[in-house]
Write a protein that holds these residues in place. Structure first.
Motif, PDB file in Angstrom:
ATOM      1  N   ALA A   7     -13.272   0.988  -4.198  1.00 32.46           N
ATOM      2  CA  ALA A   7     -11.898   1.378  -4.509  1.00 32.46           C
ATOM      3  C   ALA A   7     -11.960   2.410  -5.636  1.00 32.46           C
ATOM      4  N   TYR A  32      -4.882   2.874  -6.291  1.00 30.96           N
ATOM      5  CA  TYR A  32      -6.197   2.793  -5.661  1.00 30.96           C
ATOM      6  C   TYR A  32      -6.210   3.391  -4.265  1.00 30.96           C
ATOM      7  N   GLN A  33      -7.370   3.901  -3.907  1.00 30.35           N
ATOM      8  CA  GLN A  33      -7.679   4.240  -2.521  1.00 30.35           C
ATOM      9  C   GLN A  33      -8.889   3.399  -2.151  1.00 30.35           C
ATOM     10  N   CYS A  49       0.829  -1.221   0.000  1.00 28.69           N
ATOM     11  CA  CYS A  49       0.000   0.000   0.000  1.00 28.69           C
ATOM     12  C   CYS A  49       0.855   1.260   0.000  1.00 28.69           C
ATOM     13  N   ARG A  77       0.054   3.496  -6.004  1.00 29.47           N
ATOM     14  CA  ARG A  77      -0.636   4.785  -6.144  1.00 29.47           C
ATOM     15  C   ARG A  77      -1.847   4.660  -7.072  1.00 29.47           C
ATOM     16  N   TYR A  98     -12.088   2.472   0.225  1.00 27.51           N
ATOM     17  CA  TYR A  98     -13.097   2.981   1.153  1.00 27.51           C
ATOM     18  C   TYR A  98     -13.986   1.815   1.571  1.00 27.51           C
ATOM     19  N   ALA A 143      -6.438   6.460  -7.449  1.00 24.58           N
ATOM     20  CA  ALA A 143      -5.725   7.302  -6.491  1.00 24.58           C
ATOM     21  C   ALA A 143      -4.787   8.260  -7.213  1.00 24.58           C
ATOM     22  N   ARG A 159      -0.714   8.219  -2.125  1.00 27.69           N
ATOM     23  CA  ARG A 159      -0.720   7.060  -1.232  1.00 27.69           C
ATOM     24  C   ARG A 159      -1.978   7.078  -0.375  1.00 27.69           C
ATOM     25  N   ASP A 160      -2.529   5.904  -0.077  1.00 30.06           N
ATOM     26  CA  ASP A 160      -3.752   5.786   0.720  1.00 30.06           C
ATOM     27  C   ASP A 160      -3.379   5.724   2.205  1.00 30.06           C
ATOM     28  N   ASP A 161      -3.103   6.892   2.782  1.00 27.14           N
ATOM     29  CA  ASP A 161      -2.641   6.950   4.172  1.00 27.14           C
ATOM     30  C   ASP A 161      -3.693   6.469   5.170  1.00 27.14           C
ATOM     31  N   ASN A 162      -4.968   6.632   4.858  1.00 29.78           N
ATOM     32  CA  ASN A 162      -6.009   6.161   5.774  1.00 29.78           C
ATOM     33  C   ASN A 162      -6.009   4.634   5.868  1.00 29.78           C
TER      34      ASN A 162
END
Length: 133
Positions: free
Chosen positions: A108, A75-76, A69, A73, A78, A111, A114-117
């Motif tokens: 998804a 996908y994010q 992850c 870069r 949810y 992005a 980066r998906d920091d969450n």
């Protein structure tokens, strides 16, 4: 957050399955207790440490997913979930067949960073598991 789990009981020789209603009642302390129950192997010869901390354990698998992850870069995620599996009838560490799957990622999105969450959630899960083992 726990959305569901199934745990084998040697005493009753059956599985206990958490309902959605039960999962909604969990607070921070009871989430930790529930994870401890899930990772507490029903066999007397294997322990939560075997399931979580060994080279094939769940913590190294979480670390691998977090490293992926951190690099990706595309996908994010949810409302994605992690499915954690291991063989409850295992007699040896090699028989545990521990697996970690990313599931429920219908939300998804492409992005730009980066998906920091999501990474934060993985770090938090790793820390919680390490605390309870």
């Amino acid at each position: 957050k726990i959305c569901g789990m199934q745990v084998f009981s040697n005493e009753s020789d059956a599985y206990w399955r958490a309902t959605k209603e039960w999962c909604k009642t969990l607070d921070v302390a009871s989430v930790k207790e529930s994870l401890a129950q899930f990772f507490g192997h029903p066999s007397g010869s294997l322990t939560a440490e075997n399931v979580c901390l060994g080279p094939s354990g769940i913590v190294p698998k979480i670390e691998r997913l977090a490293r992926w992850c951190e690099k990706q870069r595309l996908y994010q995620f949810y409302s994605a979930s992690l499915l954690i599996l291991y063989e409850g009838n295992a007699k040896t560490v090699g028989d545990l067949r521990i697996d970690l799957k990313l599931i429920d990622f219908a939300h998804a999105h492409k992005a730009r960073a980066r998906d920091d969450n999501f990474i934060s959630g993985l770090v938090s899960l790793k820390k919680t598991i390490t605390q309870i083992v």
